[in-house]
Design a protein around this motif. Structure first.
Motif, PDB file in Angstrom:
ATOM      1  N   VAL A   1       0.825  -1.275  -0.043  1.00 30.90           N
ATOM      2  CA  VAL A   1      -0.004  -0.119   0.035  1.00 30.90           C
ATOM      3  C   VAL A   1       0.754   1.305   0.099  1.00 30.90           C
ATOM      4  N   THR A   2       0.654   2.105  -0.889  1.00 34.58           N
ATOM      5  CA  THR A   2       1.262   3.237  -0.945  1.00 34.58           C
ATOM      6  C   THR A   2       0.329   4.486  -0.810  1.00 34.58           C
ATOM      7  N   SER A   3       0.827   5.368   0.026  1.00 31.79           N
ATOM      8  CA  SER A   3      -0.474   6.528   0.177  1.00 31.79           C
ATOM      9  C   SER A   3       0.436   7.974  -0.060  1.00 31.79           C
ATOM     10  N   ILE A   4      -0.403   8.634  -0.980  1.00 28.89           N
ATOM     11  CA  ILE A   4       0.121  10.132  -1.225  1.00 28.89           C
ATOM     12  C   ILE A   4      -0.313  11.107  -0.447  1.00 28.89           C
ATOM     13  N   ILE A   5       0.463  11.541   0.259  1.00 31.09           N
ATOM     14  CA  ILE A   5      -0.052  12.732   1.302  1.00 31.09           C
ATOM     15  C   ILE A   5       0.325  14.101   0.963  1.00 31.09           C
ATOM     16  N   GLY A   6       0.115  14.997   1.566  1.00 30.19           N
ATOM     17  CA  GLY A   6       0.206  16.503   1.391  1.00 30.19           C
ATOM     18  C   GLY A   6      -0.759  17.589   1.411  1.00 30.19           C
ATOM     19  N   PRO A   7      -0.390  18.709   1.540  1.00 30.10           N
ATOM     20  CA  PRO A   7      -1.298  19.820   1.757  1.00 30.10           C
ATOM     21  C   PRO A   7      -2.336  19.805   0.703  1.00 30.10           C
ATOM     22  N   ASN A   8      -3.487  20.635   1.059  1.00 28.70           N
ATOM     23  CA  ASN A   8      -4.552  20.954  -0.080  1.00 28.70           C
ATOM     24  C   ASN A   8      -3.790  21.462  -1.401  1.00 28.70           C
ATOM     25  N   GLY A   9      -4.333  21.162  -2.632  1.00 24.61           N
ATOM     26  CA  GLY A   9      -3.632  21.896  -3.595  1.00 24.61           C
ATOM     27  C   GLY A   9      -2.192  21.478  -4.022  1.00 24.61           C
ATOM     28  N   ALA A  10      -1.592  20.099  -3.533  1.00 23.90           N
ATOM     29  CA  ALA A  10      -0.527  19.847  -3.628  1.00 23.90           C
ATOM     30  C   ALA A  10      -0.355  19.074  -5.120  1.00 23.90           C
ATOM     31  N   GLY A  11      -1.578  18.603  -5.606  1.00 15.35           N
ATOM     32  CA  GLY A  11      -1.518  17.978  -6.752  1.00 15.35           C
ATOM     33  C   GLY A  11      -1.535  16.399  -6.561  1.00 15.35           C
ATOM     34  N   LYS A  12      -1.859  16.069  -5.410  1.00 14.45           N
ATOM     35  CA  LYS A  12      -2.067  14.446  -5.150  1.00 14.45           C
ATOM     36  C   LYS A  12      -3.084  13.819  -6.156  1.00 14.45           C
ATOM     37  N   SER A  13      -4.179  14.384  -6.267  1.00 11.69           N
ATOM     38  CA  SER A  13      -5.391  13.591  -7.030  1.00 11.69           C
ATOM     39  C   SER A  13      -5.073  13.964  -8.338  1.00 11.69           C
ATOM     40  N   SER A  14      -4.463  14.894  -8.859  1.00 13.45           N
ATOM     41  CA  SER A  14      -4.256  15.113 -10.296  1.00 13.45           C
ATOM     42  C   SER A  14      -3.118  14.121 -10.594  1.00 13.45           C
ATOM     43  N   LEU A  15      -2.030  13.775  -9.905  1.00 12.52           N
ATOM     44  CA  LEU A  15      -1.082  12.875  -9.942  1.00 12.52           C
ATOM     45  C   LEU A  15      -1.867  11.332 -10.284  1.00 12.52           C
ATOM     46  N   LEU A  16      -2.791  11.087  -9.489  1.00  9.61           N
ATOM     47  CA  LEU A  16      -3.413   9.784  -9.526  1.00  9.61           C
ATOM     48  C   LEU A  16      -4.290   9.757 -10.888  1.00  9.61           C
ATOM     49  N   SER A  17      -4.963  11.039 -10.991  1.00  8.58           N
ATOM     50  CA  SER A  17      -5.790  10.719 -12.280  1.00  8.58           C
ATOM     51  C   SER A  17      -4.856  10.785 -13.605  1.00  8.58           C
ATOM     52  N   LEU A  18      -3.519  11.436 -13.355  1.00  4.65           N
ATOM     53  CA  LEU A  18      -2.930  11.588 -14.556  1.00  4.65           C
ATOM     54  C   LEU A  18      -2.347   9.850 -14.808  1.00  4.65           C
ATOM     55  N   ILE A  19      -1.845   9.269 -13.941  1.00  2.00           N
ATOM     56  CA  ILE A  19      -1.452   7.926 -13.942  1.00  2.00           C
ATOM     57  C   ILE A  19      -2.497   6.955 -14.616  1.00  2.00           C
ATOM     58  N   ALA A  20      -3.726   7.437 -14.214  1.00  6.07           N
ATOM     59  CA  ALA A  20      -4.943   6.417 -14.592  1.00  6.07           C
ATOM     60  C   ALA A  20      -5.531   6.991 -15.790  1.00  6.07           C
ATOM     61  N   ARG A  21      -4.697   7.708 -16.481  1.00  6.86           N
ATOM     62  CA  ARG A  21      -5.247   8.653 -17.881  1.00  6.86           C
ATOM     63  C   ARG A  21      -6.633   9.033 -17.815  1.00  6.86           C
ATOM     64  N   LEU A  22      -7.131   9.458 -16.690  1.00  7.82           N
ATOM     65  CA  LEU A  22      -8.444  10.275 -16.675  1.00  7.82           C
ATOM     66  C   LEU A  22      -8.175  11.932 -16.989  1.00  7.82           C
ATOM     67  N   MET A  23      -6.838  12.217 -17.003  1.00 10.88           N
ATOM     68  CA  MET A  23      -6.719  13.570 -17.321  1.00 10.88           C
ATOM     69  C   MET A  23      -5.486  13.537 -18.378  1.00 10.88           C
TER      70      MET A  23
END
Lengths: 320, 252
Positions: free
Chosen positions: B29-51
């Motif tokens: 299990v790998t967790s991505i953490i960081g403050p709001n607006g750090a780009g965590k969700s964007s990174l995930l979406s990019l990996i999964a080709r949603l963006m």
């Protein structure tokens, strides 16, 4: 099997039977004279009505699927307004005589090409070139609709009153005036669109889950949606060119199909909507023509009912 | 293994993911953490080709996400985002069944049906399987969606803030389940989390992001240090050890 599993199948069978009865009644009721003539004359009319019902029902279902919205219909994209504009422009610049003088096939061709072209342009511009927002596309469609309507209104005001009156007559949808010589080419267009649709039909249910889930499940989203929008454009263009602009008919039959089936999967909703469309058009036409001896009022009644459903859906949506 | 090279995504002129290089090993299990607006969700979406990314490369087990057919990728990697709204009315079993789409293209075989029941069982949803999604509570619906993702049977599972809107009990159960998916089913789970203590307790690795960049990527014990956490979140964070797990304290 539990009732939930069986219900949509039973509904489809019942609808098919009613549609067959409606078709039979349409073909035979009040027939006088030569059967060969009646069967051929009414048969072509029946075919035309079925083609229109099919095109409108399928295009509405698909449009709701790609937009993920149950109260939208493709006519909201300004198709009806464009149809009115094309006719108005012809009459405005060349006089009403032109509308009569131009062969129907050429007129039909122009209308289908213009409407499909407009849709393709709009879809391409807003959807495929990076923006990808379907809602923006729908909004722009509405704005174009208003623009087209105003342009038509402007030209109609400057028109000679007699030409205006004649034009006005051709702008109301009429299920009675389908030109039999256009059926062949319409049928070929709709068939082509349907064959394309058949090949990608397995992804429709997945698209209903929304863009992100569809991509995660491996649907090549942009390509697939572009293709579906193309199919919708052809179907809407053909039906509008055949009978004129219809706004709420698709909404009426698709909403009814959802209520009756209670199951949103396309294998049920698509055939149920088409059958309901045929029942409404063929059955309604039979009742009006044979029972009440009315003529072109069917479109008004159907649009009235569809409009009521639209308002109902809006209010229910707002209450939620 | 997921390999990310020089990944960049801009919204207008500000980059939300800025030249990210990262390797996520298979398993665990790998967790991505960081403050709001750090780009965590964007990174995930990019990996999964949603963006669509602006530049860079992403490879999943050697498959480049640009050149690999979407249906092939869908058998390797699945993603679940926060938004759980679905416009049509579906039962839990229908929804979970959609997870088989990449394998069966909508025609469920007997084997697919067995997988569906297995995924339903894994989340203890047997009693709810024939209920409609709109009749469920938020936590139950979340479980139904996770069940669908597991039913997709991909090696890599990406979850974007799976604890959103869950109370303490449901959040803990969700994290236990994610741990089980990694340990028992051998999945590689990558998730975005806001709660550093859940990340600490249940992950193997933590990736910390700040302003679109990766600032740390390491095993949990190396990230759960007062100075590291403080620099990620720009606030004082104490770390205490309990039962061999590290807990950040930032309430005072």
């Amino acid at each position: 099997m539990p009732l939930r599993e069986r219900r949509p199948a039973l509904v489809l069978v019942a609808l098919a039977i009613v549609a067959l009865i409606a078709a039979a009644a349409f073909m035979t009721l009040g027939a006088k004279g030569s059967w060969a003539f009646i069967l051929e004359y009414r048969g072509t009319k029946l075919l035309g009505l079925c083609l229109v019902a099919y095109s409108i029902a399928v295009s509405t279902v698909l449009f709701q699927t790609v937009t993920g919205n149950r109260i939208l219909t493709p006519s909201i994209m300004g198709f009806d307004a464009l149809f009115v504009l094309v006719r108005t422009v012809i009459v405005f610049f060349f006089g009403f005589g032109a509308l009569v003088a131009v062969p129907v096939k050429a007129q039909f061709g122009v209308e289908v090409v213009v409407m499909t072209g407009f849709a393709a342009l709009l879809f391409h511009w807003l959807f495929l070139r990076g923006h990808r927002s379907l809602h923006l596309m729908v909004l722009v469609g509405i704005v174009f609709g208003v623009l087209f309507r105003n342009l038509s209104g402007f030209m109609q005001r400057m028109m000679d009153p007699v030409a205006f009156q004649n034009l006005q007559d051709t702008l109301f949808a009429s299920f009675n005036r389908i030109d039999p010589t256009l059926l062949g080419v319409s049928f070929a267009l709709v068939l082509t669109a349907s064959l394309l649709m058949w090949r990608i039909a397995h992804s429709f249910d997945v698209l209903m889950l929304g863009r992100e889930r569809a991509i995660s499940l491996g649907v090549p989203y942009r390509r697939r949606v572009a293709m579906i929008l193309g199919i919708i454009a052809v179907l809407v263009a053909v039906s509008t060119a055949l009978v004129g602009p219809v706004t709420f008919f698709g909404l009426l039959v698709v909403s009814l199909a959802h209520v009756l089936c209670g199951d949103g999967r396309h294998r049920f909703i698509l055939p149920a909507s088409v059958l309901l469309g045929i029942i409404c058009l063929v059955g309604g036409q039979t009742v009006l023509e044979r029972v009440f001896a009315f003529d072109t009022a069917l479109s008004i009644i159907i649009e009235f009912l569809g409009g009521l459903i639209f308002i109902f859906l809006l209010i229910r949506g707002a209450a939620r | 293994m997921i390999v990310i090279e020089n990944l960049t995504k801009r919204h207008g002129s500000t980059p939300c993911v800025d030249g990210v290089n990262l390797t996520i090993a298979a398993g665990g299990v790998t967790s991505i953490i960081g403050p709001n607006g750090a780009g965590k969700s964007s990174l995930l979406s990019l990996i999964a080709r949603l963006m669509d990314k602006d530049s860079g490369r992403v490879q999943v087990d050697g498959l480049d996400i640009d050149t690999t057919r979407s249906e092939v990728l869908a058998r390797r990697l699945s993603i679940l985002r926060q938004d759980n709204h679905i416009s049509s009315r579906l039962t839990v079993r229908d929804l979970v069944g959609f997870g088989r789409y990449p394998w069966s293209q909508g025609r469920l075989t007997a084997q697919d049906r067995a997988k569906v029941e297995e995924a339903i069982g894994f989340l203890h949803l047997e009693d709810l399987a024939d209920r409609f999604l709109d009749e469920l509570s938020g936590g139950q619906r979340q479980r139904a969606h996770i069940s669908m993702v597991l039913c997709q049977d991909t090696d890599y599972v990406m979850l974007d803030e799976p604890l959103n809107n869950l109370d303490m009990k449901h959040a803990r159960n969700m994290m236990r389940l994610i741990r089980r998916a990694a340990d028992e089913l051998g999945k590689t789970v990558v998730l975005v989390l806001h709660d550093i203590n859940f990340a600490s307790w249940y992950s193997d690795h933590i990736v910390a992001m700040k302003a679109g960049r990766i600032v740390h990527a390491a095993p949990v014990a190396e990230i759960m240090q007062p100075d590291v956490l403080s620099s990620i979140y720009d606030m004082e964070i104490e770390v205490q050890e309990m039962d061999g797990k590290r807990i950040g304290l930032f309430y005072a």
